[in-house]
Design an enzyme around this catalytic site. Structure first.
Site: not given
Ligand code: UD1
Length: 354
Positions: A203
């Site tokens: 991820h």
């Molecule tokens: C975040 C953390 C990462 C951690 C990870 C655990 C940051 C910078 N990164 O990354 O360090 O290892 O969490 O999983 O804070 N999305 C969904 N549903 C959700 C959450 C996210 O669909 O419930 C999608 C969205 O399109 C979003 C993308 O995933 O833009 C990324 O989510 P984001 O919270 O920005 O970062 P993670 O990749 O989850």
């Protein structure tokens, strides 16, 4: 003490479960969920399975660019701090929720305590590395999981308020592994036998936002000689669609697992292929070989002891290392603590004098 704890993303729910329980034995805790993770399988299921108290505040920030997401959190957390007037703000790990919580508190002159302080990948292109460095440098109490983390902080001139309670993920794992083994039916559900499959998670932005890297990783998985169980993070699933990547027949793409299923599948795997920090460490503790799909790691102990190998997104190396996993390793040691980190954290907070 009145402790305001801030969580928002999946790994933080795991870390806060043991800490919150110990903190509540001696302190008053107000729990804030930023809403960075909002999918049921990334958030609510962890509160349910790990018995985490319902958040007192749910900020519902959701997704966005780093600036938008962190900025919204900062504004919303500031309001909560103003209203609650905590004596300590407790943040976890390295996500945007961590940085927003630490920054909001520091600017309001509320002492910041950071669980999982001092970790470094020395790669500032990772958003997590920027979050870690900035959070540590505005923290008053720094809870390090490892001796390496203590040394990293010292090298940056941070020595005051530094403690080595051990890693709270060991607390969570010790407590929940027996429950996972008892309750999870995941191996049977997928028709898997112990050591007869690989487990994979991908991820990190460095892998998902680079089509060549994600393609190379998926190609490597397709060449492995056993099934690959691959619980997919929502961002990775979106990228599969965007890049037109279709998984091979031996790769089972499934929804993210609840904690118990993840522990059960991890402990039974022949090896795990991952770019997650937490999974590397869980693999080490469970004595499962780990192939890390990154060029660097914060958990250097796992590599030093021969349980983890860094391969980046190189298909040939991924295949070679995964298939030979199980080679010679150094004796396993308690490099991440004894499973009582949360108790120490609660006690250190009680003794804190600004
Ligand atoms: C975040 C953390 C990462 C951690 C990870 C655990 C940051 C910078 N990164 O990354 O360090 O290892 O969490 O999983 O804070 N999305 C969904 N549903 C959700 C959450 C996210 O669909 O419930 C999608 C969205 O399109 C979003 C993308 O995933 O833009 C990324 O989510 P984001 O919270 O920005 O970062 P993670 O990749 O989850």
């Amino acid at each position: 003490m009145k402790v305001l704890s801030i969580v928002g993303a999946r790994p933080q729910f795991v870390k806060c479960a043991p800490v919150s329980r110990e903190v509540r034995k001696v302190h008053e805790e107000v729990l804030v969920h930023t809403g960075q993770h909002y999918d049921y399988l990334l958030s609510e299921v962890f509160f349910r399975d790990l018995g985490i108290p319902a958040p007192d505040y749910h900020l519902e920030i959701g997704s966005g660019s780093h600036g938008v997401q962190t900025g919204r959190m900062l504004a919303a957390i500031e309001e909560v701090i103003a209203k609650e007037e905590p004596e300590i703000v407790l943040v976890y790990g390295d996500t945007n929720s961590t940085l927003a919580g630490a920054l909001a508190a520091a600017k309001m002159h509320v002492p910041v305590a950071h669980v999982e302080a001092g970790l470094r990948s020395f790669d500032r292109r990772m958003p997590e590395e920027v979050n870690r460095v900035l959070t540590d440098h505005c923290s008053d109490i720094l809870f390090c999981p490892t001796a390496t983390a203590v040394r990293n902080l010292a090298a940056e001139g941070v020595t005051a308020g530094v403690h080595l309670p051990g890693d709270v993920m060991v607390d969570a794992l010790r407590e929940n592994l027996p429950l996972a083994r008892e309750r999870s039916t995941a191996l049977a559900d997928f028709g898997l036998s112990p050591k007869g499959y690989f487990l994979a998670t991908v991820h990190r932005a460095g892998n998902t936002d680079d089509p060549a890297a994600l393609r190379a990783i998926m190609e490597a998985f397709s060449r492995l000689d056993a099934p690959v169980i691959f619980p997919v993070h929502p961002r990775t699933r979106k990228k599969f669609a965007e890049y037109g990547i279709a998984p091979a027949a031996n790769v089972r793409i499934v929804e993210p697992f609840p904690y118990f299923d993840m522990l059960a599948l991890l402990s039974g795997a022949r090896a795990v292929l991952t770019d997650s920090g937490g999974v590397q460490k869980e693999a080490y503790i469970l004595e499962v070989p780990c192939v890390t799909l990154r060029e660097n790691t914060e958990w250097v102990e796992t590599v030093e002891d021969g349980w983890n190998v860094l391969v980046g997104a190189d298909a040939d190396q991924i295949v070679a290392e995964a298939e030979k996993a199980g080679g010679a390793r150094l004796p396993h040691s308690a490099r991440f603590g004894d499973g009582h980190a949360a108790e120490r954290i609660a006690a250190i907070i009680a003794e804190y004098e600004p």
